[in-house]
Design an enzyme around this catalytic site. Structure first.
Site, mmCIF file in Angstrom:
data_model
loop_
_atom_site.group_PDB
_atom_site.id
_atom_site.type_symbol
_atom_site.label_atom_id
_atom_site.label_comp_id
_atom_site.label_asym_id
_atom_site.label_seq_id
_atom_site.Cartn_x
_atom_site.Cartn_y
_atom_site.Cartn_z
ATOM 1 N N GLY A 114 5.012 34.505 -47.010
ATOM 2 C CA GLY A 114 5.371 33.214 -46.391
ATOM 3 C C GLY A 114 5.708 32.908 -44.998
ATOM 4 C CG ASP A 170 1.124 35.083 -46.482
ATOM 5 O OD1 ASP A 170 1.841 34.451 -45.498
ATOM 6 O OD2 ASP A 170 1.629 36.161 -47.168
ATOM 7 C CG HIS A 225 -12.269 -0.742 -50.139
ATOM 8 N ND1 HIS A 225 -13.173 -1.765 -49.800
ATOM 9 C CD2 HIS A 225 -12.578 0.264 -49.480
ATOM 10 C CE1 HIS A 225 -14.170 -1.446 -49.150
ATOM 11 N NE2 HIS A 225 -13.879 -0.207 -49.059
ATOM 12 C CG HIS A 226 -10.441 2.151 -47.494
ATOM 13 N ND1 HIS A 226 -9.999 2.754 -48.447
ATOM 14 C CD2 HIS A 226 -11.578 2.655 -47.204
ATOM 15 C CE1 HIS A 226 -10.807 3.803 -49.136
ATOM 16 N NE2 HIS A 226 -12.053 3.616 -48.278
ATOM 17 C CD GLU A 237 8.885 27.109 -39.826
ATOM 18 O OE1 GLU A 237 9.991 26.988 -39.165
ATOM 19 O OE2 GLU A 237 7.978 26.511 -39.752
ATOM 20 C CG ASN A 256 3.906 37.660 -43.220
ATOM 21 O OD1 ASN A 256 3.709 36.636 -43.745
ATOM 22 N ND2 ASN A 256 4.193 37.748 -41.774
ATOM 23 N N GLY A 296 1.740 22.906 -32.631
ATOM 24 C CA GLY A 296 2.509 23.595 -33.575
ATOM 25 C C GLY A 296 2.163 23.138 -35.115
ATOM 26 C CG ASP A 323 -16.443 1.832 -47.866
ATOM 27 O OD1 ASP A 323 -15.498 2.253 -47.142
ATOM 28 O OD2 ASP A 323 -16.373 0.962 -48.628
ATOM 29 C CD GLU A 343 -10.912 11.682 -44.260
ATOM 30 O OE1 GLU A 343 -11.703 11.040 -44.668
ATOM 31 O OE2 GLU A 343 -9.753 12.604 -45.162
#
Length: 574
Positions: free
Chosen positions: A481, A452, A123-124, A485, A479, A421, A38, A60
């Site tokens: 996951g 994925d 608001h916000h 990591e 693969n 990253g 708004d 966003e």
């Protein structure tokens, strides 16, 4: 009455929003990303008046990622969010753009100046009457910040911010109150474009640096050129190619510099990332007695865990704000002018050229007898599938490290987010890149490689691609996951696992009909060979969504080496 007199004194009154959006159009923006709220709705009504198209992302954060990708292809971009909730959803994407030197104009619609002055409980907000808190958060990730509160200053503020955004290649933040959107300011100045020319170096200082550079270059026995990300971001690729063409010196790129150099040029010698490089590349660069580095960003993933073995004594660094020759720094002497004079004045008869390694898409050497699609085989094979002027987007994960093993055709644009990253960045960036290519009027394929795990974070942006009829090709590496990591820590840990989705159903969920989307499932080398050879698939006249299955623990060589180095850095206690 005072406002009426001031308006009457204007030669060509225009509303603030019209001025801002006209300026965006003048500097190259054609589509504006964001989410309506708004506090920005009235401003959005002005987009079409300035011949700007509204994109409208699903959130966003994705819009910020898309603005990042758009700017990397088009040169600059714009993002519109609403106060508080909207801008904070986008702040991760803006921080990434700042980190990686991407010029994004972030426009935030905010409460009126009267509401702010009275500290109203709106608001916000945080409910404490502080309307500066979110702008303060953005000060560290913006190269210019302007609160458009005073009509007599707004035109100057806008012009200054847009110039800073382009010249410094980093985001700027514009806070636009609702009661300023339709205020009148001087439109006469729109006839004069914003000066986006690069600042010139002081000639005497520039000439001195050029002389020093040439002294070391002419005396070197084994010099090489290393091109990094800021050569792209700060627009010196013409100088890079002219330098390579004139000297014929071996030229390498860093992971973040991938795509900066024509990889079919005889002097192109590969991707250098310290110990993450191919052995012949590492040996060649590490043995050089002079390295001309252009636009370096020596982050951990860009250097395979800070594994460069080169000495600053053998290095000349060219940057957008300064130059460094061995251990002598020359602040304020920027690389563009220096490089141009080095090209003009270098004596090629005094240049010692020792050839670098030859780079090929070595599919045969990486082919085994198994039908399984492996990382080692996949990426060279992709190199044979790519064609000139493709846009290649890779997620920071297996894709970004795998693409090191892909030799690009001439004119390929590579997008990756190696330094920041942020998982899922590539999906929004792909949307923005494809839109930028279309806005530029060029027929270019945009191809995304994403894991994925990463895709699950930002998958909704596929709906924006479908809505705008963007003909992208998406390879989803399935693969099970977060492989990057797993390589760093937790090979079998549950926190690196994901739910298995029915990937080929995804485009239909987001509104993709058969005439807009084609889906493919690939589990063997033979199936992938068939797809990559298919004429319709190569034409890319619709969205192609490809589910590619690879082993859970298979990873590119460069990722394994970089992850090991990263794990060691993380484990240091002093």
């Amino acid at each position: 009455m005072a406002l009426d007199i001031r308006t009457q004194a204007l030669k060509q009154p225009v509303d603030v929003a019209e001025y801002l959006f006209t300026r965006l159009h003048q500097i190259g923006v054609r589509s504006v990303h964001g989410v309506p709220g708004d506090y920005n709705l009235v401003a959005l009504d002005y987009l079409s008046k300035s011949n700007l198209k509204w994109v409208g992302s699903v959130n966003e954060l994705n819009a910020a990622y898309a603005a990042d990708g758009y700017a990397r292809v088009k040169g600059i971009s714009a993002l519109i969010t609403t106060f508080g909730v909207g801008e904070l959803s986008a702040i991760n994407g803006i921080a990434g753009a700042f980190s990686e030197h991407i010029p994004v104009v972030h426009i935030v619609g905010c409460p009126s100046t009267i509401s702010q002055r009275n500290g109203m409980l709106l608001h916000h907000t945080l409910g404490n009457g502080d309307f500066n808190v979110f702008a303060n958060m953005n000060t560290e990730i913006s190269c210019a910040l302007a609160k458009l509160n005073n009509p007599s200053e707004i035109a100057d503020q806008i012009d200054h911010a847009l110039r800073q955004c382009y010249i410094r290649s980093r985001p700027v933040y514009l806070l636009l109150p609702t009661d300023m959107v339709q205020k009148k300011i001087e439109g006469e100045r729109l006839k004069q474009p914003i000066d986006l020319s690069e600042p010139k170096n002081e000639e005497e200082r520039e000439d001195y640096v050029v002389d020093v550079v040439l002294k070391y270059l002419h005396n070197a026995k084994n010099p090489v050129i290393l091109v990094d990300a800021c050569a792209i971001r700060h627009r010196v690729l013409n100088e890079v190619h002219d330098l390579v063409n004139k000297t014929n010196l071996p030229v390498f790129v860093t992971p973040m510099g991938k795509g900066a150099v024509n990889e079919n040029h005889p002097s192109y010698s590969g991707v250098y990332a310290g110990s993450g490089s191919l052995p012949e590349v590492m040996d060649r660069v590490d043995s050089a007695d002079l390295i001309l580095t252009i636009g370096a960003l020596k982050s951990d993933f860009n250097t395979a865990g800070f594994s460069y073995r080169t000495s600053q004594l053998n290095t000349i660094d060219f940057h957008s704000t300064h130059c460094v020759v061995r251990y002598s720094e020359y602040p304020g002497v920027t690389m563009k002018g220096v490089l141009r004079k080095v090209i003009d004045r270098v004596d090629v008869n005094k240049i010692s050229v020792q050839p670098g390694p030859k780079v090929v898409n070595d599919v045969a050497r990486n082919t085994d007898q198994s039908p399984t699609v492996t990382q080692a085989w996949f990426w060279p094979r992709i190199g044979e599938y790519l064609r000139e002027h493709d846009i290649v987007v890779t997620e920071t994960g297996t894709a970004n490290f795998g693409i090191w093993g892909t030799k690009f055709p001439n004119g390929t644009t590579a997008l990756s987010q190696v330094l920041w990253g942020s998982i899922g960045w590539s999906v929004g960036a792909c949307q923005g890149a494809a839109l930028a290519a279309r806005d530029s009027g060029r027929d270019r394929r945009t191809i995304l490689f994403v894991g994925d795990g990463s895709l699950q974070l930002t998958v909704q942006e596929i709906s924006t691609m479908i809505r705008h009829n963007l003909k992208v090709t998406i390879f989803v590496i399935c693969n099970e996951g977060f492989t990057i990591e797993r390589c760093i820590h937790g090979k079998e840990a549950v926190y690196n696992d994901i739910s298995e989705w029915r990937w080929t159903d995804i485009p239909k969920v987001f509104g993709g009909t058969d005439n807009k989307v084609a889906t493919h499932q690939v589990k063997t080398k033979e199936q992938l060979e068939s797809l990559l050879s298919d004429k319709e698939f190569n034409a890319a006249d619709k969205i192609h969504f490809v589910e590619v299955h690879m082993p859970k623990h298979d990873a590119p060589r460069a990722l394994i080496l970089t992850a090991e180095a990263s794990a060691k850095v993380n484990a240091r206690d002093s």
